[in-house]
Design a protein around this motif. Structure first.
Motif, short mmCIF file in Angstrom:
data_model
loop_
_atom_site.label_atom_id
_atom_site.label_comp_id
_atom_site.label_asym_id
_atom_site.label_seq_id
_atom_site.Cartn_x
_atom_site.Cartn_y
_atom_site.Cartn_z
N ARG A 468 0.77 -1.20 0.00
CA ARG A 468 0.08 -0.13 0.11
C ARG A 468 0.88 1.25 0.17
NH1 ARG A 468 -3.24 -3.15 3.62
NH2 ARG A 468 -2.19 -2.23 5.37
N ARG A 469 2.01 1.31 0.72
CA ARG A 469 2.86 2.42 0.78
C ARG A 469 3.45 2.81 -0.65
NH1 ARG A 469 5.73 5.73 4.15
NH2 ARG A 469 7.80 6.05 4.10
N LEU A 470 3.78 1.48 -1.27
CA LEU A 470 4.38 1.98 -2.52
C LEU A 470 3.46 2.36 -3.58
CD1 LEU A 470 6.42 -1.42 -3.10
CD2 LEU A 470 7.28 0.85 -2.65
N GLU A 471 1.97 2.00 -3.55
CA GLU A 471 0.88 2.34 -4.32
C GLU A 471 0.70 3.74 -4.34
OE1 GLU A 471 -2.27 -0.95 -5.76
OE2 GLU A 471 -2.25 -0.72 -3.29
N VAL A 472 0.52 4.40 -2.94
CA VAL A 472 0.22 5.84 -2.72
C VAL A 472 1.38 6.71 -3.12
CG1 VAL A 472 -1.32 4.95 -1.13
CG2 VAL A 472 0.76 5.77 -0.38
N TYR A 473 2.39 6.40 -3.41
CA TYR A 473 3.57 7.11 -3.51
C TYR A 473 3.74 7.79 -4.78
CZ TYR A 473 8.33 9.18 -3.65
OH TYR A 473 9.37 9.93 -3.51
N SER A 474 3.83 8.89 -5.32
CA SER A 474 3.79 9.80 -6.44
C SER A 474 5.01 9.31 -7.54
CB SER A 474 3.77 11.21 -6.13
OG SER A 474 4.85 11.64 -5.90
N TRP A 475 6.18 8.63 -7.10
CA TRP A 475 7.13 8.18 -7.89
C TRP A 475 7.75 9.41 -9.08
CZ3 TRP A 475 9.20 4.57 -5.48
CH2 TRP A 475 8.71 3.79 -4.81
N PRO A 476 8.23 10.35 -8.23
CA PRO A 476 9.08 11.39 -9.29
C PRO A 476 10.09 10.67 -10.10
CG PRO A 476 9.52 11.95 -7.09
CD PRO A 476 8.28 10.80 -6.82
N GLY A 477 10.77 9.89 -9.52
CA GLY A 477 11.87 9.24 -10.18
C GLY A 477 11.76 8.02 -10.86
#
Length: 567
Positions: A468-477
């Protein structure tokens, strides 16, 4: 012969303290030094003797004498005779004909001025030589170093204008023979270097001479068979070929696996945007059109470029990648087009092929092509138009046959409008364009994470909270950042399952920032609701505020059953 040169020579002779009427005493070198000089010029003398043997058939041996004098003025070889012992003794091997020894004479002037000269009759300084005519020309070796002079002497009544031309021809023929020696020597040295390289190289290499394999290293024998050496081959196997001399070629056999290139099945994910993109990539791979791959940093542009190469019509050729943004401005052209030996300070003494030359018959990948300077863009355009490169320090064109795949995180059309990118180059590169989607706009983040995790540490897994923590992150990189985060997670978890606490973001944006309690889902639901309220129900603005894609925002709204109250 210019009288001023003769006059200058006579003045030098007077300064030596010698008198025109005095008897001539030939100055001869001792036997030990003569042997040393003959040994030092042995190769050159071999060529001159061969040329002199041809003269013996053309000369009346009683009328002419041809000699070679070294830089110090000593005769080291001769042919022919003047027909009188008294005159011939002056032209014996070991006799010195510099101006200080023999006064004004053709050899002496050539040794001093290094220009062709004819001295006729009374123009000789010593009266004893007034009965002679001498013609001489300078001789230079393959490095353009002065080595001495070729001279032909005869009685003055036998003088012919062609004598000087004949000495020039002999000197030039000897120089050409030395150049050929140098070429053969370098060829042998290069062959030996390649033989050593072949033995040590980590790639299969063979040497082919006149259609026959004369050498193969261990890897080549394992690839082509232990009896490959000695076999006749009608065509060179696929690989990078280097000519060594007229009939010899060294081939570094091409093995796609050695480049560790990716294929389309290596592009992880199954969301619609990626599935469609892979289909377009496969279609583009079947053509030879240029391609531009757009996408943010870390989205996998080179992965796509490699896949198009390995599954395309040029898969047997090389794939050469160049990061245009990582090369200093002064080195861009040498990297792209190569350079000749001595082209600039610090250049390799053998020169070097550029990326385009290395990619011949294959694909060149120009990553971050939008960062090229306008000057480099002009040079790149010329190569694409002419399908040939010119190395720095050379004027010779080398044909190249490459497919160009470019990548950039910039809007090249906008760069063109603002004058930072050439419009003509843009259309040369833009045959096909593809766009890699950023990770935040994809619905398969966890699928990509599982693939990357399997590559990092087989058997590792993520807890539901970590997912869930991976899913909600915006991933600018993008994917590059995801890989880095997972690497850190594997490190922190050790041999255990990767949990929420092991997922750490550098300069992260947490959607639960400012809140102190509740489960992650409760915090997430509250953040989504608040963003919608603050944006007056505008889903796009709310998604942007949270760093989420619009379709991801709708998924969260549906998941937490949040009503949208648009005003």
């Amino acid at each position: 012969m210019e009288l001023s040169l003769i006059g200058a020579s006579r003045k030098r002779c007077e300064s030596y303290g010698i008198l025109p009427d005095s008897p001539v005493q030939p100055k001869r070198v001792n036997a030990g030094k003569l042997r040393m000089m003959l040994k030092q010029d042995e190769t050159l003398l071999t060529h001159i003797k061969q040329l002199f043997r041809q003269l013996e058939h053309a000369f009346d041996s009683k009328a002419y004498t041809a000699v070679f004098v070294n830089r110090e003025g000593y005769i080291l070889t001769k042919c022919g005779s003047l027909g009188a012992a008294a005159k011939d003794r002056f032209l014996e091997i070991g006799t010195n004909w510099s101006e200080s020894a023999m006064g004004t004479n053709a050899m002496g002037i050539v040794l001093y001025d290094r220009r062709p000269a004819v001295i006729h009759g009374e123009h000789h300084y010593y009266k004893a030589h007034h009965s002679l005519t001498c013609a001489a020309s300078p001789l230079y070796d393959a490095d353009q170093c002065f080595r001495g002079a070729i001279n032909i002497s005869t009685a003055k009544e036998n003088y012919h204008p062609m004598l000087l031309s004949l000495t020039e021809t002999i000197a030039e023929a000897a120089a050409q023979a030395m150049k050929l020696d140098r070429s053969r020597e370098e060829e042998l040295m290069l062959e030996e270097e390649l033989a050593v390289t072949s033995r040590l190289a980590g790639i299969p290499m063979i040497t082919v001479q006149k259609g026959k394999v004369i050498r193969a290293n261990g890897l080549a024998r394992s690839k082509l068979g232990s009896r490959i050496v000695g076999q006749e081959i009608s065509r060179l196997p696929s690989g990078r070929s280097t000519s060594v001399g007229k009939h010899t070629t060294v081939v570094a056999l091409r093995d796609r696996s050695e480049q560790h290139l990716h294929q389309f099945h290596d592009i992880a994910g199954s969301c619609p945007s990626i599935t469609q993109l892979k289909e377009l990539g496969k279609k583009a791979a079947d053509s030879d059109y240029p391609v531009i791959i757009y996408g943010e940093s870390g989205t996998g542009k080179e992965l796509m470029a490699q896949s198009m190469h390995t599954e395309g019509c040029r898969s047997s050729g090389p794939f050469v990648a160049l990061n245009c943004s990582a090369i200093p401005e002064t080195l861009v052209e040498s990297e792209l087009f190569g350079y000749e030996k001595g082209a600039f300070t610090g250049a390799s003494h053998r020169g070097q092929a550029g990326k385009f030359e290395a990619a011949d018959k294959g694909t060149i990948f120009l990553d971050e092509v939008g960062d090229l300077s306008l000057k480099a863009q002009g040079s790149l355009l010329r190569v694409l138009q002419e399908r040939a490169i010119t190395r720095i320090g050379s004027v010779a064109q080398i044909p190249v046959d490459v497919r160009v795949i470019s990548a950039t995180n910039k809007n090249l059309k906008q760069e063109v409008r603002e004058g930072r990118f050439r419009e003509d180059l843009y259309y040369r590169l833009k045959g096909i364009h593809l766009t890699m989607p950023p990770l935040r706009e994809r619905q398969d983040v966890l699928e990509v994470a599982q693939v990357l995790l399997g590559q990092l540490a087989a058997g590792s897994s993520l807890t539901e909270a970590a997912k869930r923590r991976l899913e909600v992150y915006s991933w600018p990189g993008n994917i590059r950042e995801l890989q880095s985060v997972l690497m850190q997670g594997v490190f922190l978890a050790g041999h255990h399952q990767i949990d929420e606490a092991h997922i750490q973001f550098e300069d992260e944006y947490e959607i639960h920032a400012g809140h102190g309690g509740g489960t992650l889902e409760e915090i997430e639901a509250e953040a989504v609701a608040r963003a919608l309220k603050e944006s007056d129900g505008n889903v796009s603005k709310a998604a942007e505020a949270l760093g989420l894609a619009r379709n991801t925002m709708y998924a969260k709204i549906k998941k937490y059953d949040i009503s949208i109250n648009e005003t």
